[in-house]
Design an enzyme around this catalytic site. Structure first.
Site, PDB file in Angstrom:
ATOM      1  N   ASP A 146       0.871  -1.189   0.000  1.00 47.10           N
ATOM      2  CA  ASP A 146       0.000   0.000   0.000  1.00 47.10           C
ATOM      3  C   ASP A 146       0.897   1.225   0.000  1.00 47.10           C
ATOM      4  OD1 ASP A 146      -2.726  -0.835   0.102  1.00 47.10           O
ATOM      5  OD2 ASP A 146      -2.409  -1.547   2.144  1.00 47.10           O
TER       6      ASP A 146
ATOM      7  N   ARG B  16       4.344   3.274   2.692  1.00 55.70           N
ATOM      8  CA  ARG B  16       5.077   2.390   3.606  1.00 55.70           C
ATOM      9  C   ARG B  16       6.574   2.721   3.695  1.00 55.70           C
ATOM     10  NH1 ARG B  16       0.642   1.565   5.587  1.00 55.70           N
ATOM     11  NH2 ARG B  16      -0.679  -0.166   4.957  1.00 55.70           N
TER      12      ARG B  16
ATOM     13  N   ARG C 141      -6.909  11.008   1.249  1.00 54.75           N
ATOM     14  CA  ARG C 141      -6.474   9.943   0.321  1.00 54.75           C
ATOM     15  C   ARG C 141      -7.264  10.027  -0.987  1.00 54.75           C
ATOM     16  NH1 ARG C 141      -7.331   4.565   3.625  1.00 54.75           N
ATOM     17  NH2 ARG C 141      -6.415   3.593   1.786  1.00 54.75           N
TER      18      ARG C 141
ATOM     19  N   LYS D  92      -9.507   1.333  -5.684  1.00 57.85           N
ATOM     20  CA  LYS D  92     -10.146   0.930  -4.434  1.00 57.85           C
ATOM     21  C   LYS D  92     -10.906   2.117  -3.846  1.00 57.85           C
ATOM     22  CE  LYS D  92      -5.978   1.772  -1.651  1.00 57.85           C
ATOM     23  NZ  LYS D  92      -4.799   1.198  -0.994  1.00 57.85           N
ATOM     24  N   HIS D  93     -11.961   1.929  -3.032  1.00 61.47           N
ATOM     25  CA  HIS D  93     -12.498   0.662  -2.511  1.00 61.47           C
ATOM     26  C   HIS D  93     -13.912   0.534  -3.090  1.00 61.47           C
ATOM     27  CE1 HIS D  93      -9.544   2.262   0.393  1.00 61.47           C
ATOM     28  NE2 HIS D  93      -9.201   0.988   0.577  1.00 61.47           N
TER      29      HIS D  93
ATOM     30  N   HIS E 221     -11.449  -0.861   9.386  1.00 63.86           N
ATOM     31  CA  HIS E 221     -10.444  -1.645  10.111  1.00 63.86           C
ATOM     32  C   HIS E 221     -10.981  -2.000  11.499  1.00 63.86           C
ATOM     33  CE1 HIS E 221      -8.019   0.470   7.079  1.00 63.86           C
ATOM     34  NE2 HIS E 221      -7.223  -0.580   7.143  1.00 63.86           N
TER      35      HIS E 221
ATOM     36  N   ASP F 158     -10.103  -6.875   0.331  1.00 64.71           N
ATOM     37  CA  ASP F 158      -9.322  -6.034   1.238  1.00 64.71           C
ATOM     38  C   ASP F 158      -8.861  -6.959   2.363  1.00 64.71           C
ATOM     39  OD1 ASP F 158      -8.103  -3.850   2.437  1.00 64.71           O
ATOM     40  OD2 ASP F 158      -9.864  -2.568   2.345  1.00 64.71           O
TER      41      ASP F 158
END
Length: 363
Positions: free
Chosen positions: A64, A72, A149, A179-180, A192, A262
């Site tokens: 990601d 990351r 985002r 996504k998503h 999450h 996901d």
């Protein structure tokens, strides 16, 4: 060769252990997703990716890496990419002196392509195959997990900027993953931690949040569904719903690429129609609904990776018992995500005219 390798797993450290190698060699495992804990330096990352490819060259190495707060790798030379909202803001900015009307939108588009190129080329120089980007969610101003985002609120602007970003990725030899699906930007809850519910009608969702998937159906290589329930369409979250994945995404919107679940370790992925489900049940539900690959994230750090071993074993058993049929078309879609052509090495990239120009165009 195995007919279908749907599991995307992770590893605990900065290099592979023998146990990691064993798991990655399993014919049901199709790739690896990297996290911040797998990063020390570019040299180390390149070595880790080479170790993965030494196990099996066809394993897909994904991450990601979007820009903004979801990136990351940020040190040792990696460019800090702007959040996607920065391109939307540029698009909506006032024309400069003597600039044609629409000039800012075109500059934003060029800038997004530059960002895609920088993102893809830097990752590929270290051996990474795919980043799960672009985010096609609309910013309705409600979702904390999406926020900046997103490119913005207008599905047309989002589609054009995402297309531009994907063009840059493609120029670096990298595919893409929208996504998503069909849209995570309207709901407040973070999937999450909880299961978001979007109570809009199918018509309303198709008119706005899902529109980019139709407009980009010829360009998208992969799609990741949202762990969101849209009760007026289906009682199951989108990633477990044949109605969303097959009827809407494949048939109505014409998408032909790969579908990734996901992360199945997320809270929202572990309840289907009010029932707690195991990883394996979730994985089988996602695959049976029309998914091609399932992500089991951050499980290598739980009990020495026991959940990964359980998932591999349970999926093998389901196959033998006929509860799950491997799909050769899914395997073709997975292999199509592997980059074409050799990547430029880091030192060569740093002095290449295309890369330096791309850097100059970032907002």
């Amino acid at each position: 060769m195995h007919t279908h390798a749907p599991l995307i797993i992770d590893v605990a450290g900065v290099e592979l252990t023998d146990t990691d190698r064993q798991r990655l060699a399993h014919p049901l495992v199709g790739g690896i997703i990297l996290f911040g804990r797998n990063w020390q330096s570019r040299e180390q990352l390149a070595r880790l990716c080479a170790q993965v490819k030494a196990v099996r060259p066809d394993l897909l190495i994904a991450v990601d890496h979007e820009g903004g707060r979801v990136q990351r790798f940020r040190t040792d030379g990696f460019t800090h990419l702007p959040p996607m909202a920065a391109f939307g803001q540029l698009w909506l900015s006032a024309p400069q002196k003597d600039e044609l009307e629409g000039g800012p939108a075109l500059r934003a588009t060029n800038s997004a392509s530059a960002a895609g190129y920088v993102l893809g080329a830097e990752l590929r120089a270290c051996g990474v195959d795919l980043s799960f980007t672009p985010v096609l969610d609309l910013d309705h101003g409600e979702s904390s997990v999406i926020g900046d985002r997103s490119f913005g609120r207008d599905p047309r602007m989002v589609s054009v900027l995402a297309q531009a970003l994907m063009h840059g990725l493609r120029a670096s030899g990298m595919g893409n993953c929208g996504k998503h699906f069909p849209g995570h930007g309207f709901v407040k809850a973070d999937s999450h931690l909880a299961i978001p519910v979007d109570k809009r009608s199918l018509k309303a969702i198709l008119a706005e949040d899902a529109a980019p998937y139709g407009w980009l159906s010829a360009s998208l290589d992969a799609v990741m569904p949202a762990h969101v329930i849209y009760p007026r369409v289906d009682s199951k979250p989108a990633g477990f719903s044949p109605r969303w994945l097959q009827d809407v995404l494949r048939h109505r919107l014409g998408f032909t690429g790969a579908i990734f679940s996901d992360d199945l370790s997320m809270a929202a992925a572990r309840r289907i129609e009010g029932r707690e489900v195991s990883f394996t049940e979730a994985a089988l539900a996602a695959l049976t609904a029309g998914g091609d690959m399932v992500l089991l994230c951050n499980q290598s750090v739980v009990d020495g990776g026991a959940p990964i071993d359980e998932a591999i074993e349970a999926l093998s058993k389901a196959m033998v018992q006929g509860d799950w049929q491997p799909n050769p078309a899914s395997e073709e879609r997975r292999l199509a995500l592997l980059p074409r052509g050799a990547a430029m090495d880091w030192d060569g990239l740093m002095v290449s005219a295309r890369y330096m120009h791309a850097l100059s165009l970032l907002p």
